[in-house]
Design a protein around this motif. Structure first.
Motif, short mmCIF file in Angstrom:
data_model
loop_
_atom_site.label_atom_id
_atom_site.label_comp_id
_atom_site.label_asym_id
_atom_site.label_seq_id
_atom_site.Cartn_x
_atom_site.Cartn_y
_atom_site.Cartn_z
N VAL A 160 -21.48 23.04 -38.71
CA VAL A 160 -21.53 24.16 -39.65
C VAL A 160 -22.75 24.03 -40.55
O VAL A 160 -23.42 25.02 -40.86
N ALA A 161 -23.06 22.81 -40.97
CA ALA A 161 -24.24 22.60 -41.83
C ALA A 161 -25.52 22.98 -41.10
O ALA A 161 -26.43 23.58 -41.69
N ASP A 162 -25.61 22.65 -39.80
CA ASP A 162 -26.76 23.07 -39.01
C ASP A 162 -26.90 24.59 -39.03
O ASP A 162 -27.99 25.14 -39.20
N ALA A 163 -25.77 25.26 -38.81
CA ALA A 163 -25.78 26.72 -38.74
C ALA A 163 -26.23 27.33 -40.06
O ALA A 163 -27.03 28.28 -40.08
N ALA A 164 -25.72 26.80 -41.16
CA ALA A 164 -26.10 27.33 -42.47
C ALA A 164 -27.58 27.12 -42.74
O ALA A 164 -28.27 28.01 -43.26
N ALA A 165 -28.09 25.94 -42.37
CA ALA A 165 -29.52 25.65 -42.58
C ALA A 165 -30.39 26.56 -41.73
O ALA A 165 -31.42 27.07 -42.19
N ALA A 166 -29.98 26.78 -40.48
CA ALA A 166 -30.75 27.66 -39.60
C ALA A 166 -30.76 29.09 -40.13
O ALA A 166 -31.80 29.77 -40.10
N GLU A 167 -29.63 29.56 -40.62
CA GLU A 167 -29.58 30.91 -41.16
C GLU A 167 -30.47 31.04 -42.39
O GLU A 167 -31.22 32.02 -42.52
N ARG A 168 -30.43 30.05 -43.28
CA ARG A 168 -31.30 30.08 -44.46
C ARG A 168 -32.78 30.11 -44.07
O ARG A 168 -33.61 30.71 -44.76
N GLY A 169 -33.09 29.44 -42.97
CA GLY A 169 -34.48 29.39 -42.53
C GLY A 169 -34.96 30.64 -41.84
O GLY A 169 -36.16 30.79 -41.58
N ARG A 207 -35.49 20.43 -36.30
CA ARG A 207 -34.70 19.34 -36.88
C ARG A 207 -35.53 18.35 -37.67
O ARG A 207 -36.72 18.17 -37.42
N VAL A 208 -34.88 17.71 -38.61
CA VAL A 208 -35.53 16.68 -39.42
C VAL A 208 -36.10 15.60 -38.52
O VAL A 208 -35.43 15.11 -37.61
N ASP A 209 -37.36 15.25 -38.73
CA ASP A 209 -38.04 14.18 -37.99
C ASP A 209 -38.12 14.45 -36.49
O ASP A 209 -38.37 13.53 -35.71
N ASN A 210 -37.88 15.69 -36.08
CA ASN A 210 -37.99 16.05 -34.67
C ASN A 210 -37.03 15.25 -33.78
O ASN A 210 -37.28 15.07 -32.58
N GLU A 211 -35.92 14.81 -34.35
CA GLU A 211 -34.94 14.01 -33.62
C GLU A 211 -33.74 14.88 -33.25
O GLU A 211 -33.24 15.64 -34.09
N PRO A 212 -33.24 14.77 -32.01
CA PRO A 212 -32.18 15.69 -31.57
C PRO A 212 -30.89 15.59 -32.36
O PRO A 212 -30.19 16.59 -32.52
N ASP A 213 -30.55 14.39 -32.85
CA ASP A 213 -29.29 14.25 -33.58
C ASP A 213 -29.45 14.40 -35.09
O ASP A 213 -28.48 14.28 -35.83
N SER A 214 -30.68 14.65 -35.54
CA SER A 214 -30.90 14.90 -36.96
C SER A 214 -30.43 16.31 -37.32
O SER A 214 -30.33 17.17 -36.45
N PRO A 215 -30.15 16.55 -38.59
CA PRO A 215 -29.70 17.89 -38.97
C PRO A 215 -30.82 18.91 -38.87
O PRO A 215 -32.01 18.59 -38.94
N VAL A 216 -30.43 20.16 -38.71
CA VAL A 216 -31.39 21.26 -38.74
C VAL A 216 -32.01 21.33 -40.14
O VAL A 216 -31.32 21.18 -41.15
N SER A 217 -33.31 21.54 -40.17
CA SER A 217 -34.06 21.64 -41.43
C SER A 217 -34.37 23.10 -41.72
O SER A 217 -35.05 23.78 -40.93
N THR A 218 -33.92 23.59 -42.87
CA THR A 218 -34.24 24.95 -43.27
C THR A 218 -35.75 25.14 -43.34
O THR A 218 -36.29 26.16 -42.88
#
Length: 230
Positions: free
Chosen positions: A13-22, A205-216
């Motif tokens: 859900v946090a990924d989705a929210a960050a992507a939407e904000r971005g 994503r943060v640091d271009n890592e697949p398991d890192s969170p999405v970065s707004t």
């Protein structure tokens, strides 16, 4: 020229929210991104739908390969039916056998969710003749998109393939550029107009890592690149 569309892979859900904000335009919901994305729990999809108003395409895939394994059909049919009942924008699915698209298995899964739209995912990229397979994939009821990295080679070569795929797919399918789409490739593809839909995982994503969170901030940068290029 059609406006570019940015689809971002999300696992939470946090990924989705960050992507939407971005500024993402659509989300692909998966679990286990390191396996190329597997079927997420319905509860996660419902939670993301409650958090964001963005269209959701949801992965329907039980193993890291591109072939349906024994015992998986009912599981995938149930998943597709559940996602369709949740009124998602579509599902993401694809099978390949012997270098050819397994249209029968895709159809058997999608039959459990009449009316649902579908993206044929990167099983397309393991086909012996991807361009020649587009007509067969177009014949699968419900499939309206193909996700592809454009094959091997530098971005310029991939762009030419994507343009060819786009020409072959029109008007029934849309080609989504995804897989190895970094900022440079994204900008090049958008400038060239070889396709108009773009799918990103690591690049968002943060640091271009697949398991890192999405970065707004990274999603915002990708959107700016698309806007500047078109």
């Amino acid at each position: 020229m059609a406006a570019p569309l940015l689809e971002v892979i999300v696992q939470t859900v946090a990924d989705a929210a960050a992507a939407e904000r971005g500024g993402a335009d659509r989300l692909e919901v998966v679990r286990d991104i390191r396996q190329g994305g597997l079927t997420p729990p319905l509860a996660l999809v419902l939670a993301i739908a409650a958090e964001t108003g963005l269209p959701l395409r949801v992965m329907v895939r039980s193993n890291a390969g591109y072939a349906l394994q024994p015992g998986e059909l009912d599981e995938l049919r149930d998943a597709a039916a559940g996602f369709a009942a949740a009124a998602v924008d579509g599902v993401v699915i694809g099978f390949a056998t012997g270098g050819r698209p397994d249209t029968d298995d895709v159809s058997r899964v999608l039959a459990a969710a009449p009316g649902v739209r579908a993206t044929f995912h990167r099983a397309f990229d393991v086909l012996d003749d991807p361009a020649g397979a587009i007509a067969a994939i177009a014949g699968i009821r419900g499939v309206d998109r193909i996700l592809t990295g454009g094959g091997e080679g530098p971005a310029e070569v991939r762009c030419r393939r994507l343009a060819d795929y786009t020409a072959r797919a029109a008007p029934g399918l849309r080609i989504i550029a995804g897989g190895g789409v970094d900022e440079a490739a994204l900008a090049l593809f958008a400038r060239a107009g070889c396709t108009h839909e773009f799918h990103v995982g690591r690049a968002a994503r943060v640091d271009n890592e697949p398991d890192s969170p999405v970065s707004t901030a990274r999603v915002q940068r990708l959107k700016r690149l698309l806007t500047a290029a078109t």
